[in-house]
Design a protein around this motif. Structure first.
Motif, PDB file in Angstrom:
ATOM      1  N   GLY A  75      14.028 -21.101  24.434  1.00  0.00           N
ATOM      2  CA  GLY A  75      13.837 -21.334  25.788  1.00  0.00           C
ATOM      3  C   GLY A  75      12.512 -21.116  26.508  1.00  0.00           C
ATOM      4  O   GLY A  75      12.327 -21.565  27.554  1.00  0.00           O
ATOM      5  N   ASP A  76      11.764 -20.383  25.730  1.00  0.00           N
ATOM      6  CA  ASP A  76      10.513 -19.969  26.425  1.00  0.00           C
ATOM      7  C   ASP A  76       9.482 -21.158  26.516  1.00  0.00           C
ATOM      8  O   ASP A  76       9.621 -21.978  25.457  1.00  0.00           O
ATOM      9  CB  ASP A  76       9.587 -19.001  25.533  1.00  0.00           C
ATOM     10  CG  ASP A  76      10.316 -17.456  25.602  1.00  0.00           C
ATOM     11  OD1 ASP A  76      10.938 -17.288  26.684  1.00  0.00           O
ATOM     12  OD2 ASP A  76       9.708 -16.610  25.080  1.00  0.00           O
ATOM     13  N   THR A  77       8.683 -21.342  27.585  1.00  0.00           N
ATOM     14  CA  THR A  77       7.639 -22.463  27.571  1.00  0.00           C
ATOM     15  C   THR A  77       6.362 -21.795  27.058  1.00  0.00           C
ATOM     16  O   THR A  77       5.975 -20.794  27.656  1.00  0.00           O
ATOM     17  CB  THR A  77       7.679 -22.918  29.015  1.00  0.00           C
ATOM     18  OG1 THR A  77       8.819 -23.292  29.537  1.00  0.00           O
ATOM     19  CG2 THR A  77       6.517 -23.832  29.233  1.00  0.00           C
ATOM     20  N   VAL A  78       5.732 -22.273  26.152  1.00  0.00           N
ATOM     21  CA  VAL A  78       4.642 -21.732  25.730  1.00  0.00           C
ATOM     22  C   VAL A  78       3.298 -22.742  25.659  1.00  0.00           C
ATOM     23  O   VAL A  78       3.399 -23.915  25.590  1.00  0.00           O
ATOM     24  CB  VAL A  78       4.762 -21.193  24.273  1.00  0.00           C
ATOM     25  CG1 VAL A  78       5.742 -20.292  24.063  1.00  0.00           C
ATOM     26  CG2 VAL A  78       5.320 -22.360  23.446  1.00  0.00           C
ATOM     27  N   LEU A  79       2.284 -22.216  25.442  1.00  0.00           N
ATOM     28  CA  LEU A  79       0.693 -22.836  25.480  1.00  0.00           C
ATOM     29  C   LEU A  79       0.222 -22.759  23.915  1.00  0.00           C
ATOM     30  O   LEU A  79       0.431 -21.489  23.333  1.00  0.00           O
ATOM     31  CB  LEU A  79      -0.273 -22.350  26.257  1.00  0.00           C
ATOM     32  CG  LEU A  79       0.193 -22.638  27.860  1.00  0.00           C
ATOM     33  CD1 LEU A  79      -1.084 -21.851  28.762  1.00  0.00           C
ATOM     34  CD2 LEU A  79       0.139 -24.122  27.999  1.00  0.00           C
ATOM     35  N   TYR A  80       0.090 -23.684  23.362  1.00  0.00           N
ATOM     36  CA  TYR A  80      -0.847 -23.540  21.822  1.00  0.00           C
ATOM     37  C   TYR A  80      -1.930 -24.512  21.752  1.00  0.00           C
ATOM     38  O   TYR A  80      -1.995 -25.110  22.704  1.00  0.00           O
ATOM     39  CB  TYR A  80       0.413 -24.003  21.130  1.00  0.00           C
ATOM     40  CG  TYR A  80       1.196 -25.453  21.046  1.00  0.00           C
ATOM     41  CD1 TYR A  80       0.543 -26.551  20.612  1.00  0.00           C
ATOM     42  CD2 TYR A  80       2.324 -25.370  21.969  1.00  0.00           C
ATOM     43  CE1 TYR A  80       1.206 -27.858  20.976  1.00  0.00           C
ATOM     44  CE2 TYR A  80       2.838 -26.578  22.182  1.00  0.00           C
ATOM     45  CZ  TYR A  80       2.086 -27.930  21.587  1.00  0.00           C
ATOM     46  OH  TYR A  80       2.789 -29.122  21.946  1.00  0.00           O
ATOM     47  N   GLY A  81      -2.571 -24.049  20.621  1.00  0.00           N
ATOM     48  CA  GLY A  81      -3.785 -24.759  20.336  1.00  0.00           C
ATOM     49  C   GLY A  81      -3.605 -26.340  20.025  1.00  0.00           C
ATOM     50  O   GLY A  81      -2.717 -26.480  19.627  1.00  0.00           O
ATOM     51  N   LYS A  82      -4.747 -27.097  20.178  1.00  0.00           N
ATOM     52  CA  LYS A  82      -4.672 -28.461  20.199  1.00  0.00           C
ATOM     53  C   LYS A  82      -4.307 -28.882  18.802  1.00  0.00           C
ATOM     54  O   LYS A  82      -3.548 -29.830  18.425  1.00  0.00           O
ATOM     55  CB  LYS A  82      -6.017 -29.098  20.488  1.00  0.00           C
ATOM     56  CG  LYS A  82      -5.927 -30.577  20.587  1.00  0.00           C
ATOM     57  CD  LYS A  82      -7.421 -31.052  20.976  1.00  0.00           C
ATOM     58  CE  LYS A  82      -7.271 -32.475  21.470  1.00  0.00           C
ATOM     59  NZ  LYS A  82      -8.522 -32.794  22.053  1.00  0.00           N
ATOM     60  N   TYR A  83      -4.677 -28.333  17.839  1.00  0.00           N
ATOM     61  CA  TYR A  83      -4.433 -28.468  16.277  1.00  0.00           C
ATOM     62  C   TYR A  83      -3.271 -27.660  15.619  1.00  0.00           C
ATOM     63  O   TYR A  83      -3.068 -27.900  14.425  1.00  0.00           O
ATOM     64  CB  TYR A  83      -5.627 -28.611  15.541  1.00  0.00           C
ATOM     65  CG  TYR A  83      -6.702 -29.744  16.202  1.00  0.00           C
ATOM     66  CD1 TYR A  83      -6.459 -30.989  15.990  1.00  0.00           C
ATOM     67  CD2 TYR A  83      -7.939 -29.243  16.961  1.00  0.00           C
ATOM     68  CE1 TYR A  83      -7.430 -31.962  16.480  1.00  0.00           C
ATOM     69  CE2 TYR A  83      -8.647 -30.057  17.578  1.00  0.00           C
ATOM     70  CZ  TYR A  83      -8.385 -31.389  17.320  1.00  0.00           C
ATOM     71  OH  TYR A  83      -9.401 -32.372  17.598  1.00  0.00           O
ATOM     72  N   ALA A  84      -2.603 -26.909  16.353  1.00  0.00           N
ATOM     73  CA  ALA A  84      -1.876 -25.999  15.795  1.00  0.00           C
ATOM     74  C   ALA A  84      -0.538 -26.871  15.333  1.00  0.00           C
ATOM     75  O   ALA A  84      -0.131 -27.783  15.958  1.00  0.00           O
ATOM     76  CB  ALA A  84      -1.210 -24.820  16.944  1.00  0.00           C
ATOM     77  N   GLY A  85       0.164 -26.256  14.384  1.00  0.00           N
ATOM     78  CA  GLY A  85       1.309 -26.480  14.062  1.00  0.00           C
ATOM     79  C   GLY A  85       1.508 -27.925  13.074  1.00  0.00           C
ATOM     80  O   GLY A  85       0.655 -28.505  12.856  1.00  0.00           O
ATOM     81  N   THR A  86       2.659 -28.273  12.665  1.00  0.00           N
ATOM     82  CA  THR A  86       2.883 -29.285  11.805  1.00  0.00           C
ATOM     83  C   THR A  86       3.865 -30.206  12.358  1.00  0.00           C
ATOM     84  O   THR A  86       5.246 -29.654  12.869  1.00  0.00           O
ATOM     85  CB  THR A  86       3.417 -28.765  10.344  1.00  0.00           C
ATOM     86  OG1 THR A  86       2.518 -28.104   9.716  1.00  0.00           O
ATOM     87  CG2 THR A  86       3.968 -29.989   9.381  1.00  0.00           C
TER      88      THR A  86
END
Length: 89
Positions: free
Chosen positions: A56-67
């Motif tokens: 439920g948290d709204t988060v900011l992440y890096g442009k190339y983060a994650g799969t």
């Protein structure tokens, strides 16, 4: 289908890509990748890293983060908690 991330991983639903309005139609492939999303599920963490984010948290992440993964026709991101830059309140 239900997905439960393992360890220090987080499942995020990215925010919809914003369109630039002004009479020009921008195709999906040319839209800027969103850098904000909502946490859908979290793992249990590790002995070295406690889980700080929760569903439920709204988060900011890096442009190339994650799969990027697709579940039931919905595009989601799986990433480590350390790839998250901030929680938006």
């Amino acid at each position: 289908m239900t997905i439960k991330p393992l360890s220090d991983r987080v499942l995020i639903e990215p925010a919809k890509a914003e369109e630039v309005v002004g009479g020009i139609i921008i195709p999906d492939s040319a839209k800027e990748k969103p850098l904000k999303g909502v946490v859908r599920a979290v793992g249990n963490g590790t002995k070295d890293e406690e889980m700080v984010v929760k569903a439920g948290d709204t988060v900011l992440y890096g442009k190339y983060a994650g799969t990027e993964i697709e579940v039931d026709g919905e595009k989601l991101l799986m990433m480590r908690q350390s790839d998250i830059l901030a929680i938006v309140e």
